[in-house]
Design a protein around this motif. Structure first.
Motif: not given
Length: 250
Positions: A117-145
């Motif tokens: 990753i550097d600033t030449s990368a597509d910002p929306n593609e990187i943003g989607e990946q960053v949010l998906e990492i967050w979303n996976e964490r949330v989903s894993a915890v919501r399986e328990k609570y």
């Protein structure tokens, strides 16, 4: 003509959270104030760390403190879990609080997706990946609570004023945001069609920050500053002497 019969159905019960959002019980403010006063008196300085806030919040609720590596379910009560955050504010009056920036973990597409990753990368593609990492964490915890929240303590530098609010911890839909690189080389996420900034992600260190609105229902407390406890008097009161210390190796 035979009377029509209707099928018998099983009762469907909805999962109820520990309590309505931001509706803390009547003793909550006083327990919180007591703990902050004790912390100030015993430490002799306005130093309240994140893990201390987790424990204090659990005590205020009568919940269980279960520190988590993910940081989304540090406090648990029944079917409800909380991640606890602290943030400082220099505002003189916390009634003027509008939003806070919450460090919400390290999301590394380099590690998770194996990309460079550097600033030449597509910002929306990187943003989607960053949010998906967050979303996976949330989903894993919501399986328990069933109910997952974030509780925030906003604190003044001297802890004479604090504010507490909570919000539901949710997944973020990347399609609702536009991402762009700023002048510092950090990634910023804006709600589509607006300049309302919601996220900041730093490639160096992968720190993910979410900008949250402070709700009207925020609890605000002013705390009287206590005298610092006298260390020598405390040691005398508990009967400390050299026999309490055993030298294992000299």
């Amino acid at each position: 003509m035979a009377k029509r019969k209707y099928p018998k159905l099983r009762t469907v019960s909805k999962s109820i959270s520990a309590y309505p959002l931001n509706k803390f019980n009547s003793e909550f403010p006083y327990i919180l104030g007591q703990e902050i006063v004790y912390l100030l008196a015993s430490k002799g300085r306005a130093d309240l760390q994140g893990n201390e806030w987790e424990q204090i919040f659990a005590l205020c609720l009568g919940a269980e403190w279960k520190p988590s590596n993910v940081g989304l379910d540090d406090v648990v009560m029944g079917n409800t879990a909380w991640g606890a955050k602290t943030v400082k504010s220099g505002l003189k009056d916390f009634k003027d609080l509008k939003q806070v920036r919450l460090i919400s973990g390290r999301n590394s597409p380099v590690y998770s997706y194996g990309v460079t990753i550097d600033t030449s990368a597509d910002p929306n593609e990187i943003g989607e990946q960053v949010l998906e990492i967050w979303n996976e964490r949330v989903s894993a915890v919501r399986e328990k609570y069933k109910h997952l929240r974030t509780v925030v303590l906003v604190k003044s530098n001297d802890l004479s004023q604090v504010a507490v609010f909570e919000f539901d911890t949710i997944r973020f839909d990347a399609e609702l945001f536009n991402f762009e690189w700023n002048k510092r080389g950090n990634l910023e996420g804006f709600l589509k069609g607006t300049r309302h900034k919601q996220f900041v992600w730093q490639p160096h260190g992968s720190q993910f920050t979410v900008i949250e609105k402070v709700p009207e229902e925020t609890l605000i407390l002013k705390i009287k500053q206590p005298e610092t406890l006298d260390k020598e008097k405390i040691l005398q009161a508990i009967g400390f002497d050299k026999s309490w210390v055993t030298i294992e190796r000299k």
